[in-house]
Design an enzyme around this catalytic site. Sequence first.
Site, mmCIF file in Angstrom:
data_model
loop_
_atom_site.group_PDB
_atom_site.id
_atom_site.type_symbol
_atom_site.label_atom_id
_atom_site.label_comp_id
_atom_site.label_asym_id
_atom_site.label_seq_id
_atom_site.Cartn_x
_atom_site.Cartn_y
_atom_site.Cartn_z
ATOM 1 N N HIS A 81 -0.438 6.348 6.546
ATOM 2 C CA HIS A 81 0.185 5.977 5.183
ATOM 3 C C HIS A 81 0.463 7.328 4.426
ATOM 4 O O HIS A 81 0.115 7.985 4.691
ATOM 5 C CB HIS A 81 -1.093 5.420 4.423
ATOM 6 C CG HIS A 81 -0.871 3.830 4.444
ATOM 7 N ND1 HIS A 81 -1.265 3.363 5.701
ATOM 8 C CD2 HIS A 81 -0.641 2.697 3.656
ATOM 9 C CE1 HIS A 81 -1.329 1.871 5.524
ATOM 10 N NE2 HIS A 81 -0.850 1.750 4.556
ATOM 11 N N SER A 127 0.819 -1.328 0.117
ATOM 12 C CA SER A 127 0.126 0.042 0.053
ATOM 13 C C SER A 127 0.746 1.215 0.064
ATOM 14 O O SER A 127 0.316 2.341 -0.206
ATOM 15 C CB SER A 127 -0.899 0.136 1.399
ATOM 16 O OG SER A 127 -0.229 -0.070 2.478
#
Length: 311
Positions: free
Chosen positions: A288, A46
């Site tokens: 993230h 990711s």
Amino acid sequence: MRPNIRGSLGGFLTCGLLITGAVIVGHDGNEKPGLPSGPYVALGDSYTAGPGIPAKRGSPAGCERSDHNYPALVADSFDVRAGDFHDVRCSGATVTDLTAPQTTSDGTNPPQLSALSERTRLVTLGIGGNDIGFGAMIKRCVGAGALYRILGGGKYLPEEAPCKRQYLSHGTDEVQRRIDSTGERLTSALRDIRRRAPRAHVYVVGYPEILPSDSGACLRSMFLAPGDVMFLREEEQRLNTMLRERAEAGGADYVDTFTPSRGHGACAAADVRWIEPLTPAAPAAPVHPNAHAERGMADAVVSALKKALTK
């Protein structure tokens, strides 16, 4: 790494490839350095897929690929033709998912290495965080920090690390064991990449700074005890060191994204950070990369490629 904190958190290969510093005119009319003709395959998890960054593209939808993640930006920088850019990275991927199908919340991603062929000329690979359970580590440390803060009356001691103690109990270093095991799998994967794409130049891309050297900056945004901020930061650096060593031993290049991202981690101010905290302020998954990070990582990869082009 996984896109939801609740779920988890060189040189050329010696196969006769010669790259020259050609220049082509891109679609925007600007001159761009040219790559050798042939496909670019982007592999990874990711942190390469860019979950939450507009706009989502590709299938399966559960991979959460953004059209503004760093491989897409790299492909654009070198004017790689759409048909030659193969985007197979997937949120939640481990090294095992390079050679086996990966089930996501919305569809199954084929083995990522199936996108490689003898025509492939460029490969970027960003992986390893899920293998060592880094997302789960952050989740566990957030819980330990919150509990410690409640029991301590809302205060932390400067060196307090309640989570670190859980990973270093009974004289064993659980995280180092995971890193070593992941390194062995990565070495095998790099051999497989060489076998499937013998003419490709392979780059292993490290992880950007997630947590800062100043642990006090994370008390509000990440709820981590100061000692655990340093513990997690050190473990990420150990992971990156392993990635560098395994890449170089496997005939690939390593791209350092940690150094250019210093001061831009999840605890930095919203206008400068590359990594979003537990509650993102910009479009991105918790803990993230945001769009700034993907651009910064793309710049690091492009810089490495340009150095190779001028050799």
